[in-house]
Design a protein around this motif. Structure first.
Motif: not given
Length: 272
Positions: A92-100
């Motif tokens: 979940a954290f990686k997905n959030d960083l990817t979007r950012y």
């Protein structure tokens, strides 16, 4: 003794003899027959049937409870395993960083060791890319195939990427598809009203942190890595390392550098 008295005595003796005989007969009965009669009153077959029915009901109830318990255990194991997997991979954290990071990677900014060394074009392109890829473009004025983005929104997005202290000079940036023309008298940037095609897509390959400072290793890929007929994942073009400071939901990119081992295409271009 008078005759009348003898007759009365004989009568009384007869009565006593009769009573004695009756008592003797009563006490002389076989007691085993009485006990046998008492045992016969038990209805054995009916009671046995009721017990058998109860045992069947108890068995069914027990099996049902065991089945539900097993299903509960299986469900719990699956949920816990998925949770552990997500924690281990920080999905979940990686997905959030990817979007950012996606809008920034899309413009392929050059390396920098602190935001003070960033150029105005790098900051503006990243900010406009963020607006076009993740913002609400429908709220902006459109005319003659162009979309007009207020400079205030560009400034706000630049600060959301590189921190509140970042400064830059408004100017025209980009070329052809990513061209953003600055119109000083209207304080807007004019961009083509069409889908923005990024230079790269990305994949986070490594993530480390010390406190609120995160070191994020990002592999760069062509805009579309879904190539028909390709039976393996393509190699990354290059790998960059972002330093991001996080405070709550706020993220700030503080530095960017190329990884020591980068993609083969990037290494070839560096040699040439």
């Amino acid at each position: 003794m008078a005759k009348k008295d003898r007759i009365r005595k004989k009568h009384d003796d007869g009565i006593l003899h009769g009573l004695a005989g009756s008592l003797e007969e009563a006490f002389s009965e076989d007691t085993s027959e009485i006990q046998q009669d008492d045992v016969i009153i038990v209805d054995v077959p009916e009671r046995s049937g009721k017990n058998r029915g109860k045992r069947v009901l108890f068995f069914i109830a027990g099996v049902t409870i065991i089945v539900f318990a097993i299903l509960g255990i299986i469900s719990t194991v699956i949920t816990v395993s998925q949770g552990i997997s997500d924690i281990a991979n920080q999905t979940a954290f990686k997905n959030d960083l990817t979007r950012y990071l996606y809008p920034i990677v899309a413009t392929d900014p050059p390396s920098f060791d602190k935001t003070e060394n960033l150029t105005s074009p790098t900051i503006i392109k990243a900010a406009i890319s963020r607006i076009r890829l993740t913002g609400d473009m429908s709220k902006y004025h459109r005319e003659d195939g162009m979309v007009y983005i207020p400079e205030f929104d560009v400034e706000t997005n630049a600060k959301n990427i590189f921190g509140g202290s970042v400064t830059f000079e408004h100017r025209t940036v980009g070329h052809v598809t990513d061209l953003a023309t600055y119109i000083p008298d209207k304080k807007v940037y004019a961009v083509e009203d069409m889908q923005f095609i990024p230079n790269y897509s990305l994949k986070i390959s490594e993530l480390q942190n010390v406190g609120e400072t995160y070191t994020v290793t990002v592999d760069y890929f062509p805009p579309s890595i879904d190539i028909p007929g390709l039976d393996r994942e393509p190699e990354s073009i290059k790998t960059m390392i972002y330093t991001i400071v996080m405070s709550g939901d706020k993220k700030t990119i503080t530095s960017l550098k190329i990884a020591e081992s980068s993609g083969p295409l990037y290494e070839d271009s560096e040699k040439n």
